[in-house]
Design a protein around this motif. Structure first.
Motif, PDB file in Angstrom:
ATOM      1  N   VAL A 105       0.835  -1.204   0.000  1.00 47.54           N
ATOM      2  CA  VAL A 105       0.000   0.000   0.000  1.00 47.54           C
ATOM      3  C   VAL A 105       0.870   1.254   0.000  1.00 47.54           C
ATOM      4  N   ILE A 106       1.922   1.236   0.779  1.00 51.83           N
ATOM      5  CA  ILE A 106       2.837   2.386   0.810  1.00 51.83           C
ATOM      6  C   ILE A 106       3.474   2.591  -0.564  1.00 51.83           C
ATOM      7  N   LEU A 107       3.946   1.516  -1.171  1.00 51.05           N
ATOM      8  CA  LEU A 107       4.566   1.623  -2.496  1.00 51.05           C
ATOM      9  C   LEU A 107       3.549   1.994  -3.568  1.00 51.05           C
ATOM     10  N   TYR A 108       2.294   1.572  -3.401  1.00 49.34           N
ATOM     11  CA  TYR A 108       1.238   1.966  -4.336  1.00 49.34           C
ATOM     12  C   TYR A 108       0.995   3.475  -4.251  1.00 49.34           C
TER      13      TYR A 108
ATOM     14  N   ILE B 224      -2.524   0.418 -14.003  1.00 48.59           N
ATOM     15  CA  ILE B 224      -3.714  -0.453 -13.937  1.00 48.59           C
ATOM     16  C   ILE B 224      -3.347  -1.802 -13.331  1.00 48.59           C
ATOM     17  N   LEU B 225      -2.227  -2.381 -13.737  1.00 49.59           N
ATOM     18  CA  LEU B 225      -1.802  -3.663 -13.175  1.00 49.59           C
ATOM     19  C   LEU B 225      -1.511  -3.548 -11.678  1.00 49.59           C
TER      20      LEU B 225
ATOM     21  N   ILE C 223      -6.117  -4.489  -5.365  1.00 44.70           N
ATOM     22  CA  ILE C 223      -7.487  -4.952  -5.145  1.00 44.70           C
ATOM     23  C   ILE C 223      -7.496  -6.433  -4.764  1.00 44.70           C
ATOM     24  N   LEU C 224      -6.757  -7.245  -5.492  1.00 50.38           N
ATOM     25  CA  LEU C 224      -6.716  -8.682  -5.203  1.00 50.38           C
ATOM     26  C   LEU C 224      -6.048  -8.960  -3.862  1.00 50.38           C
TER      27      LEU C 224
ATOM     28  N   LYS D 279       3.084   7.010 -22.583  1.00 51.39           N
ATOM     29  CA  LYS D 279       1.926   7.270 -21.736  1.00 51.39           C
ATOM     30  C   LYS D 279       1.087   6.005 -21.545  1.00 51.39           C
ATOM     31  N   LEU D 280       0.908   5.259 -22.612  1.00 51.04           N
ATOM     32  CA  LEU D 280       0.126   4.021 -22.507  1.00 51.04           C
ATOM     33  C   LEU D 280       0.809   2.985 -21.625  1.00 51.04           C
ATOM     34  N   SER D 281       2.122   2.924 -21.687  1.00 52.88           N
ATOM     35  CA  SER D 281       2.829   1.959 -20.830  1.00 52.88           C
ATOM     36  C   SER D 281       2.730   2.360 -19.359  1.00 52.88           C
TER      37      SER D 281
END
Length: 92
Positions: free
Chosen positions: A19-22, A52-53, A59-60, A44-46
């Motif tokens: 969570v901290i690294l996120y 997103i990943l 979330i998981l 930008k897309l990368s």
């Protein structure tokens, strides 16, 4: 529940660190799009794809920890089952 401290305690600590690294990742993404708005679209897309990943990973992770430590608290028979959100990355 002393024997669970070394297993699920390690998982919970790992999620805390994630969570901290996120949070650091979110700040970096914000500054990237604010400072480098002229970059090529593939860059930008990368960045968006990796964000997103990382979000999906969080979330998981939260789901797995919640399922083990909150939903099945004190239910030792359920603690030996591997929840689906914990297996998602391995099945790919």
């Amino acid at each position: 529940m002393g024997e669970l401290d070394s297993t699920y305690g390690a998982v919970l600590t790992g999620v805390y660190i994630s969570v901290i690294l996120y949070g650091v990742t979110n700040v970096q993404v914000f500054f990237y799009f604010r400072e480098y708005h002229d970059d090529v679209i593939w860059s930008k897309l990368s960045v968006i794809w990796l964000w997103i990943l990382d979000t999906l990973h969080m979330i998981l992770s939260f789901h797995a920890v919640y399922w083990y430590l909150i939903t099945n608290f004190g239910n030792s028979t359920e603690l030996s089952i591997v929840v689906w959100s914990f297996k998602v990355w391995r099945n790919q």
